[in-house]
Scaffold this motif. Structure first.
Motif, PDB file in Angstrom:
ATOM      1  N   ILE A  16     -15.284 -10.926 -38.474  1.00 32.14           N
ATOM      2  CA  ILE A  16     -14.983  -9.669 -37.777  1.00 32.14           C
ATOM      3  C   ILE A  16     -13.700  -9.146 -37.747  1.00 32.14           C
ATOM      4  N   GLY A  17     -12.562 -10.156 -38.018  1.00 29.92           N
ATOM      5  CA  GLY A  17     -11.224  -9.748 -37.886  1.00 29.92           C
ATOM      6  C   GLY A  17     -10.568  -8.971 -36.651  1.00 29.92           C
ATOM      7  N   GLU A  18      -9.784  -8.372 -36.643  1.00 32.70           N
ATOM      8  CA  GLU A  18      -9.242  -7.628 -35.325  1.00 32.70           C
ATOM      9  C   GLU A  18      -9.607  -6.204 -35.451  1.00 32.70           C
ATOM     10  N   GLU A  19     -10.155  -5.693 -36.358  1.00 33.79           N
ATOM     11  CA  GLU A  19     -10.638  -4.282 -36.331  1.00 33.79           C
ATOM     12  C   GLU A  19     -12.268  -4.302 -36.085  1.00 33.79           C
ATOM     13  N   GLY A  20     -12.830  -5.272 -36.522  1.00 33.17           N
ATOM     14  CA  GLY A  20     -14.235  -5.220 -36.292  1.00 33.17           C
ATOM     15  C   GLY A  20     -14.837  -4.781 -37.681  1.00 33.17           C
ATOM     16  N   ASP A  21     -16.204  -5.037 -37.961  1.00 30.38           N
ATOM     17  CA  ASP A  21     -16.911  -4.706 -39.078  1.00 30.38           C
ATOM     18  C   ASP A  21     -17.024  -3.284 -39.138  1.00 30.38           C
ATOM     19  N   PHE A  22     -17.747  -2.540 -40.315  1.00 30.76           N
ATOM     20  CA  PHE A  22     -18.182  -1.226 -40.428  1.00 30.76           C
ATOM     21  C   PHE A  22     -18.847  -0.671 -39.112  1.00 30.76           C
ATOM     22  N   SER A  23     -19.905  -1.533 -38.466  1.00 32.73           N
ATOM     23  CA  SER A  23     -20.810  -1.080 -37.478  1.00 32.73           C
ATOM     24  C   SER A  23     -19.696  -0.850 -36.220  1.00 32.73           C
ATOM     25  N   ARG A  24     -18.762  -1.693 -35.864  1.00 31.35           N
ATOM     26  CA  ARG A  24     -17.826  -1.448 -34.866  1.00 31.35           C
ATOM     27  C   ARG A  24     -16.681  -0.446 -35.099  1.00 31.35           C
ATOM     28  N   ALA A  25     -16.074  -0.677 -36.178  1.00 27.67           N
ATOM     29  CA  ALA A  25     -14.963   0.068 -36.583  1.00 27.67           C
ATOM     30  C   ALA A  25     -15.053   1.722 -36.920  1.00 27.67           C
ATOM     31  N   CYS A  26     -16.225   1.634 -37.468  1.00 28.91           N
ATOM     32  CA  CYS A  26     -16.705   3.178 -38.026  1.00 28.91           C
ATOM     33  C   CYS A  26     -17.833   3.916 -37.424  1.00 28.91           C
ATOM     34  N   VAL A  27     -18.461   3.106 -36.277  1.00 23.82           N
ATOM     35  CA  VAL A  27     -19.369   3.714 -35.831  1.00 23.82           C
ATOM     36  C   VAL A  27     -19.537   3.408 -34.114  1.00 23.82           C
ATOM     37  N   LEU A  28     -19.364   2.191 -33.854  1.00 24.75           N
ATOM     38  CA  LEU A  28     -19.565   2.028 -32.195  1.00 24.75           C
ATOM     39  C   LEU A  28     -18.242   2.164 -31.528  1.00 24.75           C
ATOM     40  N   ASP A  29     -17.200   1.533 -31.836  1.00 21.50           N
ATOM     41  CA  ASP A  29     -16.037   1.454 -30.814  1.00 21.50           C
ATOM     42  C   ASP A  29     -15.757   2.938 -30.424  1.00 21.50           C
ATOM     43  N   ARG A  30     -15.462   3.828 -31.117  1.00 15.73           N
ATOM     44  CA  ARG A  30     -15.167   4.947 -30.682  1.00 15.73           C
ATOM     45  C   ARG A  30     -16.029   5.743 -29.475  1.00 15.73           C
ATOM     46  N   PRO A  31     -17.239   5.782 -29.789  1.00 19.42           N
ATOM     47  CA  PRO A  31     -18.219   6.341 -28.552  1.00 19.42           C
ATOM     48  C   PRO A  31     -18.364   5.468 -27.465  1.00 19.42           C
ATOM     49  N   MET A  32     -18.512   4.083 -27.731  1.00 23.83           N
ATOM     50  CA  MET A  32     -18.474   3.124 -26.554  1.00 23.83           C
ATOM     51  C   MET A  32     -17.232   3.405 -25.597  1.00 23.83           C
ATOM     52  N   LEU A  33     -15.977   3.341 -26.399  1.00 23.84           N
ATOM     53  CA  LEU A  33     -14.906   3.487 -25.680  1.00 23.84           C
ATOM     54  C   LEU A  33     -14.695   5.040 -24.804  1.00 23.84           C
ATOM     55  N   ALA A  34     -15.451   6.086 -25.326  1.00 27.36           N
ATOM     56  CA  ALA A  34     -15.330   7.298 -24.907  1.00 27.36           C
ATOM     57  C   ALA A  34     -16.381   7.066 -23.508  1.00 27.36           C
ATOM     58  N   ARG A  35     -17.199   6.395 -23.661  1.00 30.53           N
ATOM     59  CA  ARG A  35     -18.178   6.275 -22.331  1.00 30.53           C
ATOM     60  C   ARG A  35     -17.491   5.693 -21.201  1.00 30.53           C
ATOM     61  N   VAL A  36     -16.553   4.467 -21.647  1.00 33.16           N
ATOM     62  CA  VAL A  36     -15.764   3.771 -20.784  1.00 33.16           C
ATOM     63  C   VAL A  36     -14.756   4.755 -20.083  1.00 33.16           C
ATOM     64  N   ARG A  37     -14.269   5.352 -20.920  1.00 32.51           N
ATOM     65  CA  ARG A  37     -13.254   6.453 -20.307  1.00 32.51           C
ATOM     66  C   ARG A  37     -13.783   7.431 -19.204  1.00 32.51           C
ATOM     67  N   ALA A  38     -15.123   7.818 -19.723  1.00 33.39           N
ATOM     68  CA  ALA A  38     -15.502   8.673 -19.013  1.00 33.39           C
ATOM     69  C   ALA A  38     -15.952   8.323 -17.529  1.00 33.39           C
ATOM     70  N   GLY A  39     -16.311   6.821 -17.608  1.00 36.12           N
ATOM     71  CA  GLY A  39     -16.721   6.374 -16.381  1.00 36.12           C
ATOM     72  C   GLY A  39     -15.525   6.102 -15.126  1.00 36.12           C
ATOM     73  N   ASN A  40     -14.603   5.946 -15.619  1.00 29.98           N
ATOM     74  CA  ASN A  40     -13.379   5.453 -14.738  1.00 29.98           C
ATOM     75  C   ASN A  40     -13.847   4.294 -13.932  1.00 29.98           C
ATOM     76  N   PHE A  41     -13.991   3.086 -14.836  1.00 26.26           N
ATOM     77  CA  PHE A  41     -14.165   1.863 -14.292  1.00 26.26           C
ATOM     78  C   PHE A  41     -13.042   1.008 -14.057  1.00 26.26           C
ATOM     79  N   ASN A  42     -13.513   0.028 -12.988  1.00 26.27           N
ATOM     80  CA  ASN A  42     -12.307  -0.620 -12.592  1.00 26.27           C
ATOM     81  C   ASN A  42     -12.428  -2.259 -13.242  1.00 26.27           C
TER      82      ASN A  42
END
Ligand SMILES: C[S@@+](CC[C@H](N)C(=O)[O-])C[C@H]1O[C@@H](n2cnc3c(N)ncnc32)[C@H](O)[C@@H]1O
Length: 231
Positions: A16-42
């Motif tokens: 998995i390394g620090e960047e993550g595999d293709f599913s994480r680095a090139c597919v999921l991380d970006r939209p998952m973090l966008a949802r988190v940012r939009a939610g203003n979670f604590n």
């Protein structure tokens, strides 16, 4: 039931390394973090945090996060990489937190790994505050029912026995684990049964990475995201 994670932990950390595999680095991380940012979670729970990569990303955008995972070696690695973080050995089916603790619970490619997913979804819902969100990334049930590419120059991806829930042995890069195939209705019935409300659904497209890999990710429904609100 032993699922192979203890024996596979070292290979998982290396793969998995620090960047993550293709599913994480090139597919999921970006939209998952966008949802988190939009939610203003604590305050977030990363249920099945592995070696903590996504927990670190959550903390990097200002969300205080607890990571839990039953694989002791992965929790040890998460603590080593983030000594100030909060990582605990634990099962999603038996969360050691009071009711209504978190405003975000993340399940990042873990539902397929959790044997008693009904209890786990009930637990994840229990520890959410009203108005809180359960953010899920999972392999699609179409991909977990997959039997691989047809031999004629990979022209077709084969799916079979879609409605039959079953354990699957998966092996790659020295990792040997048991995943679960469950039809999509299985997960949806559990989530709806908890009274959760679906607020977001996506099958994110790949971005970047090797074009040949990205092309395969466009041909088959591999990954999905769902965000559910606890009323
Ligand atoms: C595919 S890895 C994902 C790890 C991390 N979320 C990520 O995306 O890199 C699946 C993780 O689920 C964990 N796991 C297995 N059974 C579990 C359970 N019953 N409750 C919580 N996590 C579990 C494994 O130890 C492993 O770390």
């Amino acid at each position: 039931m032993a699922n192979g994670w203890d024996e596979s932990a070292e290979a998982w950390i290396a793969s998995i390394g620090e960047e993550g595999d293709f599913s994480r680095a090139c597919v999921l991380d970006r939209p998952m973090l966008a949802r988190v940012r939009a939610g203003n979670f604590n305050y977030a729970l990363d249920a099945g945090c592995g070696e903590g990569r996504f927990s670190r990303l959550l903390q990097g955008i200002g969300v205080r996060t607890v990571g839990i995972d039953p694989t002791a070696r992965l929790i040890q690695e998460a603590r080593r990489r983030d000594p100030g973080g909060d990582y605990r050995v634990g099962y999603a089916e038996n969360l050691q937190f009071p009711n209504e603790t978190f405003d975000l619970v993340v399940s990042y490619l873990t539902l397929i790994d959790i044997p008693d997913v009904a209890t786990a979804i009930a637990e994840m819902t229990r520890v959410l505050k009203p108005g809180g969100r359960l953010l899920i990334a999972n392999l699609t049930s179409f991909s977990t029912a997959g039997e691989g590419w047809s031999s004629e120059a990979e022209r077709r991806f084969c799916i079979d026995h879609y409605l039959d829930t079953r354990a699957l042995l998966s092996e790659w890069d020295g990792i040997r684990i048991t995943n679960w195939h469950r039809p999509l209705s299985y997960y949806m019935t559990l989530l709806l049964g908890e009274g959760l409300i679906l607020r977001h659904f996506d099958e994110p497209r790949p971005h970047g990475g090797k074009p040949a890999v990205a092309e395969k990710y466009q041909r088959v429904p591999w990954l999905m995201m769902m965000e559910w609100e606890k009323p």
